[in-house]
Design a protein around this motif. Structure first.
Motif, short mmCIF file in Angstrom:
data_model
loop_
_atom_site.label_atom_id
_atom_site.label_comp_id
_atom_site.label_asym_id
_atom_site.label_seq_id
_atom_site.Cartn_x
_atom_site.Cartn_y
_atom_site.Cartn_z
N ALA A 46 47.94 28.07 34.39
CA ALA A 46 46.57 28.42 34.52
C ALA A 46 45.78 29.40 33.87
O ALA A 46 46.42 30.29 33.48
CB ALA A 46 46.63 29.13 35.99
N GLU A 47 44.33 29.12 33.46
CA GLU A 47 43.76 30.10 32.76
C GLU A 47 43.13 31.00 33.68
O GLU A 47 42.60 32.20 33.32
CB GLU A 47 42.68 29.16 32.06
N SER A 48 42.74 30.31 34.97
CA SER A 48 41.86 31.16 35.93
C SER A 48 42.36 30.80 37.43
O SER A 48 42.53 29.19 37.44
CB SER A 48 40.72 31.23 35.78
N ILE A 49 42.41 31.44 38.35
CA ILE A 49 42.61 30.92 39.71
C ILE A 49 41.86 31.75 40.58
O ILE A 49 41.86 32.79 40.88
CB ILE A 49 44.29 31.20 40.17
N SER A 50 40.54 31.03 41.20
CA SER A 50 39.46 31.34 41.69
C SER A 50 39.78 31.03 43.28
O SER A 50 40.32 29.98 43.61
CB SER A 50 38.53 30.88 41.35
N ILE A 51 39.73 32.21 44.26
CA ILE A 51 40.04 31.80 45.76
C ILE A 51 38.85 32.37 46.53
O ILE A 51 38.24 33.60 46.31
CB ILE A 51 41.30 32.90 45.90
N ILE A 52 38.48 31.75 47.79
CA ILE A 52 37.58 32.15 48.53
C ILE A 52 38.23 32.14 49.90
O ILE A 52 39.06 31.58 50.28
CB ILE A 52 36.39 31.18 48.47
N VAL A 64 45.27 38.77 48.94
CA VAL A 64 45.11 38.39 47.63
C VAL A 64 44.70 39.60 46.63
O VAL A 64 44.87 39.33 45.57
CB VAL A 64 43.71 37.37 47.90
N ARG A 65 44.15 40.48 47.21
CA ARG A 65 43.58 41.64 46.17
C ARG A 65 45.05 42.26 45.77
O ARG A 65 44.78 42.73 44.56
CB ARG A 65 43.08 42.82 47.10
N GLU A 66 45.91 42.44 46.39
CA GLU A 66 47.41 42.72 45.86
C GLU A 66 47.73 41.89 44.94
O GLU A 66 48.20 42.29 43.68
CB GLU A 66 48.45 42.86 46.94
N LEU A 67 47.64 40.60 44.87
CA LEU A 67 48.14 39.79 43.60
C LEU A 67 47.14 39.93 42.71
O LEU A 67 47.49 39.62 41.50
CB LEU A 67 47.99 38.12 44.54
N GLN A 68 45.72 40.09 43.15
CA GLN A 68 44.81 40.17 42.04
C GLN A 68 45.32 41.40 41.02
O GLN A 68 45.03 41.55 39.97
CB GLN A 68 43.42 40.61 42.61
N ARG A 69 45.56 42.65 41.88
CA ARG A 69 46.05 43.80 41.34
C ARG A 69 47.18 43.32 39.99
O ARG A 69 47.31 44.04 38.95
CB ARG A 69 46.60 44.67 42.11
N ARG A 70 48.20 42.51 40.51
CA ARG A 70 49.25 42.29 39.75
C ARG A 70 48.81 41.40 38.47
O ARG A 70 49.42 41.29 37.31
CB ARG A 70 50.48 41.55 40.41
N HIS A 71 47.67 40.68 38.71
CA HIS A 71 47.39 39.57 37.80
C HIS A 71 45.76 39.77 37.58
O HIS A 71 45.05 38.57 37.95
CB HIS A 71 47.88 38.10 38.19
N PRO A 72 45.23 40.64 37.17
CA PRO A 72 43.64 40.92 37.00
C PRO A 72 42.92 40.12 36.00
O PRO A 72 41.89 39.89 36.31
CB PRO A 72 43.69 42.53 36.62
N ASP A 73 43.85 39.52 35.03
CA ASP A 73 42.96 38.74 34.41
C ASP A 73 43.00 37.24 34.84
O ASP A 73 42.50 36.37 34.05
CB ASP A 73 43.66 38.64 32.76
N LEU A 74 43.60 36.90 35.59
CA LEU A 74 43.97 35.74 36.19
C LEU A 74 43.27 35.17 37.52
O LEU A 74 42.53 34.29 37.55
CB LEU A 74 45.55 35.27 36.13
N ILE A 75 43.49 36.25 38.56
CA ILE A 75 42.88 35.75 39.75
C ILE A 75 41.56 36.43 40.17
O ILE A 75 41.19 37.62 39.76
CB ILE A 75 44.00 36.20 40.90
N ARG A 76 40.74 35.69 40.57
CA ARG A 76 39.37 35.84 41.00
C ARG A 76 39.20 35.84 42.44
O ARG A 76 39.55 34.58 43.06
CB ARG A 76 38.43 34.96 40.21
#
Length: 246
Positions: A46-52, A64-76
């Motif tokens: 995965a180069e990016s993972i975008s979630i709505i 999702v924001r907690e996951l984003q905190r762990r992977h800030p360059d990956l999860i949008r």
């Protein structure tokens, strides 16, 4: 590969059946569905993972924001309530760089990780394609979308690409073997079709897929084996049994 997850639905049927969690956080083998997908995507380059996620699902947003905190360059993350799954799809497309291939799936789609790996590897190798749609012959959907391919009928038609998608059907055609698995692998040409569908007030994913064919995109079906959806509480046990090999 760039990935996206549509998790913007309300999960109304599950709520009516008193599900313990909001749909994206329903546990499958002890893991939230959305976290399971993210883990599978990460294992597949995965180069990016975008979630709505919709505006009402605060618990899902926090997760999702907690996951984003762990992977800030990956999860949008985009938080928006949309009128349809196609509108959610379009929102995700706006986060994906133009000119790249991507895979978007719905959050409640359940499949084996090894089958998904086979699918992404096949998609990456098929440089001549505009898209590769995961399909399944397992039909347990209330309103399945049937996928017709060039090799339908006796299954042995003389064609150089028997899995080339010819059309999408609300009812099975003669010899139709597959239905859509809710996993959409597409390339750069699809962005124009998304924009055209939005401008034309198209609101259903199945009509978007028909538009891809009408626009002349080269699409291939990939049989991913059994794919399940979590629409009812009873589907959770089915999914866990399948993933456990039962």
């Amino acid at each position: 590969m760039h990935y996206g997850i549509i998790a913007a639905g309300n999960g109304s049927r599950l709520r009516q059946e008193c599900a313990e969690y909001p749909k994206p956080l329903i546990r499958i083998q002890g893991e939230p569905m959305i976290g399971r997908l993210i883990g599978i995507f990460m294992a597949n380059s995965a180069e990016s993972i975008s979630i709505i996620v919709n505006e009402e699902m605060k618990e899902v947003q926090a997760h999702v924001r907690e996951l984003q905190r762990r992977h800030p360059d990956l999860i949008r993350l985009v938080v928006k309530s949309t009128p349809s799954s196609l509108h959610s799809f379009a929102e995700l497309c706006s986060l994906i760089p133009e000119g790249v291939r991507f895979v978007i799936t719905t959050v409640d789609t359940i499949f084996r990780a090894d089958d998904f790996r086979r699918y992404t590897e096949a998609f990456e190798k098929a440089g001549d394609l505009d898209g590769m749609m995961a399909v399944t012959s397992y039909i347990d959907d209330e309103k399945p979308l049937y996928v017709a391919t060039a090799g339908d009928g006796d299954g042995e038609k003389a064609t150089s690409d028997p899995m080339r998608i010819t059309c999408f059907l609300d009812e099975p055609g003669a010899g139709t073997r597959f239905i859509s698995g809710g996993i959409y692998g597409l390339g750069p040409k699809a962005f124009a079709t998304v924009q055209r569908c939005m401008a034309g007030n198209v609101s259903r994913m199945r009509n978007f897929q028909r538009a891809l064919v009408a626009d002349g995109l080269r699409l291939r079906a990939f049989d991913m084996g059994k794919i399940l959806d979590i629409d009812h509480v009873g589907d959770i046990a089915k999914a866990e049994a399948y993933l456990s090999g039962k």
